[in-house]
Design an enzyme around this catalytic site. Sequence first.
Site, PDB file in Angstrom:
ATOM      1  N   LYS A 202       0.840  -1.196   0.000  1.00 55.15           N
ATOM      2  CA  LYS A 202       0.000   0.000   0.000  1.00 55.15           C
ATOM      3  C   LYS A 202       0.878   1.249   0.000  1.00 55.15           C
ATOM      4  O   LYS A 202       1.490   1.604   0.997  1.00 55.15           O
ATOM      5  CB  LYS A 202      -0.939   0.040   1.212  1.00 55.15           C
ATOM      6  CG  LYS A 202      -2.087   0.998   0.930  1.00 55.15           C
ATOM      7  CD  LYS A 202      -2.627   1.759   2.110  1.00 55.15           C
ATOM      8  CE  LYS A 202      -1.843   2.906   2.614  1.00 55.15           C
ATOM      9  NZ  LYS A 202      -1.831   4.114   1.784  1.00 55.15           N
ATOM     10  N   GLY A 255       6.678   5.107   8.090  1.00 54.50           N
ATOM     11  CA  GLY A 255       5.866   6.321   8.094  1.00 54.50           C
ATOM     12  C   GLY A 255       6.063   7.067   9.393  1.00 54.50           C
ATOM     13  O   GLY A 255       7.085   6.891  10.076  1.00 54.50           O
ATOM     14  N   SER A 256       5.087   7.870   9.753  1.00 52.87           N
ATOM     15  CA  SER A 256       5.238   8.718  10.941  1.00 52.87           C
ATOM     16  C   SER A 256       5.047   7.904  12.226  1.00 52.87           C
ATOM     17  O   SER A 256       4.409   6.849  12.216  1.00 52.87           O
ATOM     18  CB  SER A 256       4.212   9.845  10.895  1.00 52.87           C
ATOM     19  OG  SER A 256       2.917   9.288  10.950  1.00 52.87           O
ATOM     20  N   THR A 257       5.556   8.436  13.310  1.00 49.60           N
ATOM     21  CA  THR A 257       5.425   7.769  14.605  1.00 49.60           C
ATOM     22  C   THR A 257       3.956   7.689  15.011  1.00 49.60           C
ATOM     23  O   THR A 257       3.500   6.664  15.538  1.00 49.60           O
ATOM     24  CB  THR A 257       6.262   8.522  15.659  1.00 49.60           C
ATOM     25  OG1 THR A 257       7.635   8.433  15.244  1.00 49.60           O
ATOM     26  CG2 THR A 257       6.120   7.934  17.044  1.00 49.60           C
ATOM     27  N   GLY A 260       2.444   4.914  13.141  1.00 43.24           N
ATOM     28  CA  GLY A 260       3.044   3.668  13.633  1.00 43.24           C
ATOM     29  C   GLY A 260       2.332   3.172  14.881  1.00 43.24           C
ATOM     30  O   GLY A 260       2.092   1.971  15.052  1.00 43.24           O
ATOM     31  N   GLU A 278       9.444   1.533  10.872  1.00 40.92           N
ATOM     32  CA  GLU A 278      10.504   2.515  10.573  1.00 40.92           C
ATOM     33  C   GLU A 278       9.826   3.873  10.634  1.00 40.92           C
ATOM     34  O   GLU A 278       9.027   4.213   9.754  1.00 40.92           O
ATOM     35  CB  GLU A 278      11.080   2.286   9.170  1.00 40.92           C
ATOM     36  CG  GLU A 278      11.809   0.967   8.986  1.00 40.92           C
ATOM     37  CD  GLU A 278      13.190   0.944   9.624  1.00 40.92           C
ATOM     38  OE1 GLU A 278      13.622   1.942  10.205  1.00 40.92           O
ATOM     39  OE2 GLU A 278      13.828  -0.122   9.559  1.00 40.92           O
ATOM     40  N   CYS A 313      13.844  10.678   6.624  1.00 42.97           N
ATOM     41  CA  CYS A 313      13.636  10.369   8.042  1.00 42.97           C
ATOM     42  C   CYS A 313      14.916  10.526   8.857  1.00 42.97           C
ATOM     43  O   CYS A 313      14.889  10.951   9.993  1.00 42.97           O
ATOM     44  CB  CYS A 313      13.097   8.958   8.179  1.00 42.97           C
ATOM     45  SG  CYS A 313      14.140   7.749   7.364  1.00 42.97           S
ATOM     46  N   GLU A 414       9.234  16.483  14.712  1.00 45.60           N
ATOM     47  CA  GLU A 414       9.689  16.233  13.341  1.00 45.60           C
ATOM     48  C   GLU A 414       8.922  17.146  12.371  1.00 45.60           C
ATOM     49  O   GLU A 414       7.688  17.149  12.359  1.00 45.60           O
ATOM     50  CB  GLU A 414       9.446  14.770  12.962  1.00 45.60           C
ATOM     51  CG  GLU A 414      10.041  14.441  11.608  1.00 45.60           C
ATOM     52  CD  GLU A 414       9.715  13.025  11.140  1.00 45.60           C
ATOM     53  OE1 GLU A 414       8.531  12.652  11.172  1.00 45.60           O
ATOM     54  OE2 GLU A 414      10.644  12.309  10.728  1.00 45.60           O
TER      55      GLU A 414
END
Length: 511
Positions: A202, A255-257, A260, A278, A313, A414
């Site tokens: 995806k 992707g982003s935290t 996640g 990641e 990242c 971030e």
Amino acid sequence: MTILLEDTTGTGYDATAPTVNWATAWLSERKELFIGGTWRKPAGEEYSSSTNPATGKLLGHFAEASKIDVDSAVSAARSAFSSESWRTMSRRKRAELLRQIATVVRRHHAELATLECLDNGKLYREAFNDDIPEVWEVFEYYAGWIDKYYSENCPVDAGFLNYTKREPLGVCGLIVPWNFPLLLAAWKIAPALAMGNSVVVKPSPFTPFSILRFMEIVQNEVDLPAGVINLVTGGAETGKLLTEHPDVDKISFTGSTATGKRVVHGSADSNLKTISLELGGKSPNIVFEDAPDLAFAIQRSFDAMFSHKGEKCSEPTRFFLHKSIYDQFLAELSSRAEATICGDPFDSRSTQGAQCNEQQLNKILYYIEKGKKDRLKLVAGGHRDVSGDNEQGFFVRPTIFADVDNRLPIAQEEIFGPVLVVTPFSDEDEVVKMANETTYGLAAGVWTANLSRAHRMADKLDAGMIFINKYGCYDFASPFGGFKQSGWGKEMAVHSLDSYTRLKSVWLKID
Ligand code: NAD
């Protein structure tokens, strides 16, 4: 559109007007879902669109996968996983298929780089020289591993033989972001297939087209069994459906935290599927007074921070500079930032492309405005670039704030864009404390000629990757991934293979 690029990789492929014309024609047809070896309309007949960030204009349409489509993709992946043709395929043949994928990507190098550039806004030079070659290389790399990945014979008590087996996990959902769209998908597809899994990929709704084209060329030119790779396009809802699916065995997520954490909940609330993450970063780059080559340190630090328009990242977004070199280093950074040419990603004169999407542009501008409102010392940039033809595009000048308190949100959160904060320091303990004072732990850079200090810093810094005297070194042979809220697990090398397999222990009693 001006196209002035030369082929620098020696592959013989180049960005030429015909490639861009081809891409424009290809993008004019809306794209479907790839499920079970065929292209299918989405069950809900819904489509979304993506924008060219350099022009702000519509780029193309792609399908929105609904629950029915995600179920079909998972079911196709399950059938492929269990099929004799994939399950019992010889290792040599599987390696050959991965090599064929690599060859096909190489053959379509310019096309894929062009789509990446149009959809993501990065410089064509970056897509052509960095992203796409790494895509074919990662398939070659994991093709080589397939028959070299051994299990163990365990030294248990006499009277028994005990050995381990590495088995594929099954159906893996691979969810990727928009900053290296095809490359990060390839980082996952290659090891997952190498170990005999089947996958549902995806991509991000901001950048679906390079992976859609990848799927087309693989379908046309590689004899891969149907259902081994499936592709569902869509946004957060599609990702959530995959994450919560009870018949998916693993999610590998980049992707982003924040997302996640949702993936972790999705797994916990469904079938407790295995997860690799990641995630984001806010990495420090520490320059001591004895950096071995200050000119190189300045140039490399600047490039590591601002290449790919600061949408990486692991980029070093917090610079800690020893006070004795602070003014000189900062002045050099700032003059490089001011000399940056934001513009048409296909024009070789441009040195920075467009931010990937409007949402990202607004996020970056929010932090810049906040920095200005908080009266931080702005030494470069600090605004959109609307010069020349850039007015409708999502361009932001490389921005540097100096003398920043590391505890401020701009130094903690971030941003994922070309915004750097710089802070002076006096001694080692002080800088280690500040560098580690973050919820992230992806990477850290250290510049020093003192070997003992370099090793001390490598020990003390709380980050998954430490770069000494050259920020941003990557190799498929070295683990990639972060600590703390930057992620779980590692990609690359043998670690990716471990993460796409389950370990079984077999006991045999010997009479
Ligand atoms: P994102 O988290 O918004 O989206 C990533 C992917 O997840 C997209 O495909 C998105 O559609 C999907 N998604 C969104 N909501 C979901 C949900 N609830 N469940 C499942 N999937 C969902 O991230 P982004 O904005 O696309 O990418 C930027 C982020 O990615 C940054 O934080 C960056 O640091 C991170 N990143 C990390 C690495 C790494 O290796 N550590 C590499 C690249 C990017």
